[in-house]
Design an enzyme around this catalytic site. Structure first.
Site, PDB file in Angstrom:
ATOM      1  N   ASN A   1       1.268   4.928   0.876  1.00 44.36           N
ATOM      2  CA  ASN A   1       1.053   5.851   1.791  1.00 44.36           C
ATOM      3  C   ASN A   1       1.288   7.458   1.633  1.00 44.36           C
ATOM      4  O   ASN A   1       2.096   7.562   1.083  1.00 44.36           O
ATOM      5  CB  ASN A   1       1.807   5.407   3.422  1.00 44.36           C
ATOM      6  CG  ASN A   1       1.475   3.807   3.810  1.00 44.36           C
ATOM      7  OD1 ASN A   1       1.313   3.202   3.042  1.00 44.36           O
ATOM      8  ND2 ASN A   1       1.612   3.836   5.111  1.00 44.36           N
TER       9      ASN A   1
ATOM     10  N   GLU B   1      -3.934   4.804   2.881  1.00 48.17           N
ATOM     11  CA  GLU B   1      -2.990   3.897   2.081  1.00 48.17           C
ATOM     12  C   GLU B   1      -3.908   3.254   0.698  1.00 48.17           C
ATOM     13  O   GLU B   1      -4.871   2.631   1.005  1.00 48.17           O
ATOM     14  CB  GLU B   1      -2.801   2.658   3.162  1.00 48.17           C
ATOM     15  CG  GLU B   1      -2.249   3.164   4.486  1.00 48.17           C
ATOM     16  CD  GLU B   1      -1.961   1.954   5.247  1.00 48.17           C
ATOM     17  OE1 GLU B   1      -1.785   0.777   4.840  1.00 48.17           O
ATOM     18  OE2 GLU B   1      -1.731   2.007   6.575  1.00 48.17           O
TER      19      GLU B   1
ATOM     20  N   THR C   1       0.785  -1.364  -0.134  1.00 50.13           N
ATOM     21  CA  THR C   1       0.111  -0.030  -0.056  1.00 50.13           C
ATOM     22  C   THR C   1       1.127   1.178  -0.013  1.00 50.13           C
ATOM     23  O   THR C   1       1.858   1.472   0.670  1.00 50.13           O
ATOM     24  CB  THR C   1      -0.945  -0.010   1.196  1.00 50.13           C
ATOM     25  OG1 THR C   1      -0.027  -0.057   2.189  1.00 50.13           O
ATOM     26  CG2 THR C   1      -1.980  -0.770   1.385  1.00 50.13           C
TER      27      THR C   1
HETATM   28  C1  LIG Z   1      -8.619  -2.722   0.958  1.00 45.07           C
HETATM   29  C2  LIG Z   1      -7.655  -2.666   2.304  1.00 45.07           C
HETATM   30  C3  LIG Z   1      -8.672  -2.971   3.452  1.00 45.07           C
HETATM   31  C4  LIG Z   1      -7.806  -2.599   4.592  1.00 45.07           C
HETATM   32  N1  LIG Z   1      -8.760  -3.049   5.675  1.00 45.07           N
HETATM   33  C5  LIG Z   1      -8.132  -3.178   7.000  1.00 45.07           C
HETATM   34  C6  LIG Z   1      -8.950  -3.542   8.193  1.00 45.07           C
HETATM   35  O1  LIG Z   1     -10.093  -3.782   8.100  1.00 45.07           O
HETATM   36  N2  LIG Z   1      -8.468  -3.381   9.291  1.00 45.07           N
HETATM   37  C7  LIG Z   1      -7.079  -3.179   9.573  1.00 45.07           C
HETATM   38  O2  LIG Z   1      -6.590  -3.119  10.714  1.00 45.07           O
HETATM   39  N3  LIG Z   1      -6.006  -2.667   8.274  1.00 45.07           N
HETATM   40  C8  LIG Z   1      -6.960  -2.881   7.209  1.00 45.07           C
HETATM   41  N4  LIG Z   1      -6.005  -2.260   6.088  1.00 45.07           N
HETATM   42  C9  LIG Z   1      -4.677  -1.835   6.077  1.00 45.07           C
HETATM   43  C10 LIG Z   1      -3.583  -2.817   6.380  1.00 45.07           C
HETATM   44  O3  LIG Z   1      -3.509  -3.408   7.550  1.00 45.07           O
HETATM   45  C11 LIG Z   1      -2.256  -2.028   6.217  1.00 45.07           C
HETATM   46  O4  LIG Z   1      -2.450  -1.716   4.704  1.00 45.07           O
HETATM   47  C12 LIG Z   1      -1.206  -2.854   6.212  1.00 45.07           C
HETATM   48  O5  LIG Z   1      -0.852  -2.981   7.852  1.00 45.07           O
HETATM   49  C13 LIG Z   1      -0.022  -2.286   5.530  1.00 45.07           C
HETATM   50  O6  LIG Z   1       0.371  -1.312   6.212  1.00 45.07           O
HETATM   51  P1  LIG Z   1       1.982  -0.336   5.959  1.00 45.07           P
HETATM   52  O7  LIG Z   1       1.872   0.290   4.498  1.00 45.07           O
HETATM   53  O8  LIG Z   1       2.124   0.771   7.082  1.00 45.07           O
HETATM   54  O9  LIG Z   1       3.005  -1.108   5.922  1.00 45.07           O
HETATM   55  C14 LIG Z   1      -6.247  -2.423   4.954  1.00 45.07           C
HETATM   56  C15 LIG Z   1      -5.755  -2.089   3.999  1.00 45.07           C
HETATM   57  C16 LIG Z   1      -6.216  -2.281   2.524  1.00 45.07           C
HETATM   58  C17 LIG Z   1      -5.637  -1.826   1.001  1.00 45.07           C
HETATM   59  N1  LIG Z   2       0.430  -2.318  -6.510  1.00 40.07           N
HETATM   60  C1  LIG Z   2       1.106  -1.290  -5.694  1.00 40.07           C
HETATM   61  N2  LIG Z   2       0.353  -0.462  -4.764  1.00 40.07           N
HETATM   62  C2  LIG Z   2       0.832   0.468  -3.880  1.00 40.07           C
HETATM   63  N3  LIG Z   2       2.195   0.294  -3.758  1.00 40.07           N
HETATM   64  C3  LIG Z   2       2.902  -0.641  -4.514  1.00 40.07           C
HETATM   65  C4  LIG Z   2       2.530  -1.252  -5.499  1.00 40.07           C
HETATM   66  N4  LIG Z   2       3.371  -2.109  -5.992  1.00 40.07           N
HETATM   67  C5  LIG Z   2       4.587  -1.721  -5.473  1.00 40.07           C
HETATM   68  N5  LIG Z   2       4.115  -0.799  -4.447  1.00 40.07           N
HETATM   69  C6  LIG Z   2       5.392  -0.190  -3.680  1.00 40.07           C
HETATM   70  O1  LIG Z   2       5.203  -0.609  -2.300  1.00 40.07           O
HETATM   71  C7  LIG Z   2       5.160   0.151  -1.262  1.00 40.07           C
HETATM   72  C8  LIG Z   2       4.316  -0.295  -0.106  1.00 40.07           C
HETATM   73  O2  LIG Z   2       4.609  -1.397   0.199  1.00 40.07           O
HETATM   74  P1  LIG Z   2       4.414  -1.630   1.825  1.00 40.07           P
HETATM   75  O3  LIG Z   2       5.119  -2.981   2.266  1.00 40.07           O
HETATM   76  O4  LIG Z   2       3.052  -1.196   2.353  1.00 40.07           O
HETATM   77  O5  LIG Z   2       5.570  -0.487   2.462  1.00 40.07           O
HETATM   78  P2  LIG Z   2       4.966   0.816   3.407  1.00 40.07           P
HETATM   79  O6  LIG Z   2       4.769   0.350   4.679  1.00 40.07           O
HETATM   80  O7  LIG Z   2       6.473   1.480   3.390  1.00 40.07           O
HETATM   81  O8  LIG Z   2       3.926   1.431   2.446  1.00 40.07           O
HETATM   82  C9  LIG Z   2       4.481   1.578  -1.906  1.00 40.07           C
HETATM   83  O9  LIG Z   2       5.041   2.564  -1.258  1.00 40.07           O
HETATM   84  C10 LIG Z   2       5.218   1.310  -3.445  1.00 40.07           C
HETATM   85  O10 LIG Z   2       6.416   1.610  -3.371  1.00 40.07           O
END
Ligand SMILES: Cc1cc2nc3c(=O)[nH]c(=O)nc-3n(C[C@H](O)[C@H](O)[C@H](O)COP(=O)(O)O)c2cc1C
Ligand SMILES: Nc1ncnc2c1ncn2[C@@H]1O[C@H](COP(=O)(O)OP(=O)(O)O)[C@@H](O)[C@H]1O
Length: 214
Positions: free
Chosen positions: A89, A139, A87
């Site tokens: 951010n 995200e 995701t």
């Molecule tokens: C479509 C979608 C639905 C999500 N739903 C939840 C949820 O219901 N509960 C939750 O705790 N996190 C939810 N998340 C967030 C994820 O926990 C989060 O993207 C993941 O921990 C990665 O976080 P990071 O980018 O900080 O690593 C969701 C993320 C996405 C993309």
């Molecule tokens: N399909 C995608 N959607 C979103 N981010 C992507 C995708 N493919 C690669 N990425 C890369 O992966 C990163 C997210 O990975 P993630 O493990 O969630 O790291 P972070 O916690 O730093 O956001 C994004 O910031 C982007 O650089």
């Protein structure tokens, strides 16, 4: 034909609605089917958030589609490693700039990176209750395979519709399964003609000034 109106807010882009009906500003014209969809979304939302007032729900749904953009910053790195769902951010200032009436939850829409191709996306807004984050995050997971990381690049999103509230889950597998369901639902919703139109929004083009964004 009867028309229904959905208001836009300051994050929205003029060109979207002027393409559809130049004489009416700050409105989206909906046909009867679209209005029915909006009403269905409202009911789904109410089921999940039964403590949320009709006023709050209407305020939230009426501001969709909602546009936002910002640099992609690092999160906790769990998306790729733990969930297999990366995701992108937004920085805190972009999170804070979004209207408070955009309730926490899971949404779907369109997104592009550095003015490139516009992809379907799912979006999480909130505190990730499964992880108990202390900071609110926004995200975006794009339904596209990128072959490099995207940190520092410009992410533009158009939030089109609402799927569900954020939840905590009993296991990581349950969270992953829920997100996969979100993705399938998003694909279907975004394939409707009215939602597909938004993929072409000038907002996603290289020079946003050309689209008279507010
Ligand atoms: C479509 C979608 C639905 C999500 N739903 C939840 C949820 O219901 N509960 C939750 O705790 N996190 C939810 N998340 C967030 C994820 O926990 C989060 O993207 C993941 O921990 C990665 O976080 P990071 O980018 O900080 O690593 C969701 C993320 C996405 C993309
Ligand atoms: N399909 C995608 N959607 C979103 N981010 C992507 C995708 N493919 C690669 N990425 C890369 O992966 C990163 C997210 O990975 P993630 O493990 O969630 O790291 P972070 O916690 O730093 O956001 C994004 O910031 C982007 O650089």
């Amino acid at each position: 034909m009867s028309y229904y109106f959905a208001g836009l807010n300051k994050f929205s882009c003029n060109v979207i609605h002027t393409q559809w009906k130049p004489t009416i500003s700050n409105c989206i014209l909906l046909n009867r089917r679209e209005a029915r969809n909006l009403s269905r979304t409202r009911k789904t939302f109410k089921r999940h958030h039964n403590t949320t007032s009709n006023g709050q729900i209407n305020q939230m749904l009426n501001q969709l589609p909602l546009y936002a953009s910002g640099e992609i910053v690092r999160g906790f790195g769990r998306g790729s490693k733990e969930l297999g769902i990366p995701t992108a951010n937004f920085p805190l200032e972009v999170v804070k700039s979004l209207p408070e009436s955009l309730l926490t939850g899971v949404y779907y829409g369109w997104a592009n990176v550095d003015n490139g191709s516009v992809h379907k996306m799912v979006l999480s807004v909130g505190w990730n209750p499964f992880y108990n984050n202390t900071e609110k995050s926004v995200e975006t997971h794009m339904l596209h395979e990128f072959n490099c990381d995207l940190y520092g690049q410009l992410l533009k999103i158009c939030i089109v519709g609402y799927l569900r509230p954020e939840k905590s889950f009993d296991s990581l597998e349950a969270l992953i399964t829920a997100i996969k369901v979100d993705i399938e639902q998003a694909k279907t919703h975004l394939d409707t003609p009215e939602n597909k139109k938004l993929q072409e929004a000038t907002f996603f083009a290289k020079n946003p000034s050309e689209c008279e964004c507010k």
